[in-house]
Design a protein around this motif. Structure first.
Motif, PDB file in Angstrom:
ATOM      1  N   SER A   1       5.021   9.605   4.626  1.00  0.00           N
ATOM      2  CA  SER A   1       3.613  10.212   4.176  1.00  0.00           C
ATOM      3  C   SER A   1       2.866  10.822   5.275  1.00  0.00           C
ATOM      4  CB  SER A   1       3.123   8.660   3.615  1.00  0.00           C
ATOM      5  OG  SER A   1       3.564   8.258   2.678  1.00  0.00           O
TER       6      SER A   1
ATOM      7  N   MET B   1      -5.766   8.713   3.947  1.00  0.00           N
ATOM      8  CA  MET B   1      -5.205   7.477   3.212  1.00  0.00           C
ATOM      9  C   MET B   1      -5.587   7.483   1.895  1.00  0.00           C
ATOM     10  SD  MET B   1      -3.997   4.354   4.024  1.00  0.00           S
ATOM     11  CE  MET B   1      -4.111   4.108   5.779  1.00  0.00           C
ATOM     12  N   ARG B   2      -6.575   7.640   1.394  1.00  0.00           N
ATOM     13  CA  ARG B   2      -6.851   7.936  -0.098  1.00  0.00           C
ATOM     14  C   ARG B   2      -6.137   8.950  -0.863  1.00  0.00           C
ATOM     15  NH1 ARG B   2     -12.972   8.960  -2.612  1.00  0.00           N
ATOM     16  NH2 ARG B   2     -12.087   8.460  -5.086  1.00  0.00           N
TER      17      ARG B   2
ATOM     18  N   ILE C   1      -2.642   7.264  -0.960  1.00  0.00           N
ATOM     19  CA  ILE C   1      -2.327   6.262  -1.926  1.00  0.00           C
ATOM     20  C   ILE C   1      -2.983   6.579  -3.521  1.00  0.00           C
ATOM     21  CG2 ILE C   1      -3.539   3.974  -2.658  1.00  0.00           C
ATOM     22  CD1 ILE C   1      -4.161   3.466   0.169  1.00  0.00           C
ATOM     23  N   GLU C   2      -3.770   7.259  -3.597  1.00  0.00           N
ATOM     24  CA  GLU C   2      -4.097   7.795  -5.145  1.00  0.00           C
ATOM     25  C   GLU C   2      -3.246   8.806  -5.711  1.00  0.00           C
ATOM     26  OE1 GLU C   2      -8.476   8.156  -5.505  1.00  0.00           O
ATOM     27  OE2 GLU C   2      -8.761   6.413  -4.854  1.00  0.00           O
TER      28      GLU C   2
ATOM     29  N   LEU D   1       1.457   8.906  -3.329  1.00  0.00           N
ATOM     30  CA  LEU D   1       2.657   7.627  -3.535  1.00  0.00           C
ATOM     31  C   LEU D   1       3.120   7.363  -5.094  1.00  0.00           C
ATOM     32  CD1 LEU D   1       1.645   5.003  -0.746  1.00  0.00           C
ATOM     33  CD2 LEU D   1       3.400   6.665  -0.671  1.00  0.00           C
TER      34      LEU D   1
END
Length: 280
Positions: free
Chosen positions: A97, A181-182, A185-186, A189
């Motif tokens: 990622s 990060m957001r 994750i949103e 992934l």
């Protein structure tokens, strides 16, 4: 959403067979030691007894109950497999990622590290590390195995996420000021959820086989009991030559059945969710 995703799997006969075998052994590992309350390490004078009403799977050279060893061994091997899989999946997800989102020097550095680990004979490194440790708990063995399984997964999800990064909704999220990060994750992934689960299954498989391999050469857990340790004891005591089949056949069958069922589950998921294979 989850029910919609897995519904096609249960229409596939191979998946049903694979998951049924795996769940059977999972239940044996979880419930077996609870229902069959016999110590797997308790020594008795009933040594090398064949299967009987008293000892359903006989006893070993030290008079220990083989069925009790098998049930605890399945639990331990699955525990090591799951823990190694979690470690591998976590490292691979973070590395892949970050490489996809950051690009540039971060991507180059992470991929260089990944390629080094990928081209390193991981089993030899695992053997080297384990040989230097006098006490090896199941957690330590799982960590050793988990540290070297992740590179192929990191490279795969990096490639997938880099293709996702070019989609419009990702651009909109970046323009909206999403942090890395957001964004991961949103937006990123969730697109690799099925592939990550397939890889997790393969990581469990690798952990179980890796533990068995290390144990057979005397570098497995030094405490407790596992399927690999059962085979090691049987080899050391020449159970095969002396015809003590009840000692080495059950753990061998358990390892083969577990790993084969996991492979069937993974390949079936690939067939169901991979558009190219569906077209064929």
């Amino acid at each position: 959403m989850f029910a919609t995703m897995i519904r096609p799997l249960f229409k596939n006969k191979k998946f049903i067979v694979g998951i049924s075998i795996f769940l059977f052994f999972l239940m044996l590992g979880i419930l077996g030691p609870v229902l069959y309350r016999v110590s797997p390490t308790k020594m008795t004078w009933d040594y090398e007894q064949p299967p009987s009403a008293k000892y359903p799977l006989g006893t070993d050279t030290y008079g220990r109950d083989v069925l009790a060893q098998l049930l605890h061994g399945i639990r331990s091997s699955l525990y090591i497999g799951f823990l190694a899989a979690i470690i591998s999946l976590s490292i691979g997800t973070v590395v892949g990622s970050l490489a996809a989102v950051k690009r540039g020097i971060v991507d180059d550095t992470l991929m260089a590290i990944t390629n080094i680990v990928l081209t390193t004979p991981s089993i030899l490194i695992a053997i080297l590390i384990a040989s230097y440790l006098r006490i090896r708990s199941m957690e330590v063995v799982a960590v050793i195995l988990g540290l070297f399984q992740w590179p192929w997964f990191a490279r795969a999800i990096r490639a997938q996420l880099m293709s996702v990064m070019s989609r419009e909704y990702v651009y909109l999220s970046i323009m909206a000021g999403y942090s890395d990060m957001r964004l991961v994750i949103e937006d990123l992934l969730p697109t690799i959820a099925t592939y990550a689960f397939m890889s997790f299954v393969l990581f469990i498989n690798g952990g179980i086989m890796g533990e068995a391999g290390l144990s057979l050469i005397g570098l497995g857990p030094t405490r407790g009991i596992s399927l690999g340790l059962m085979l090691q004891w049987a080899v050391l005591m020449e159970a095969v030559r002396r015809g003590l089949w009840w000692w080495f056949v059950p753990p061998g069958v358990a390892i083969v059945a577990l790993t084969a069922s996991l492979m069937v589950i993974s390949t079936t998921m690939d067939e169901v969710f991979n558009p190219r294979l569906r077209e064929e």
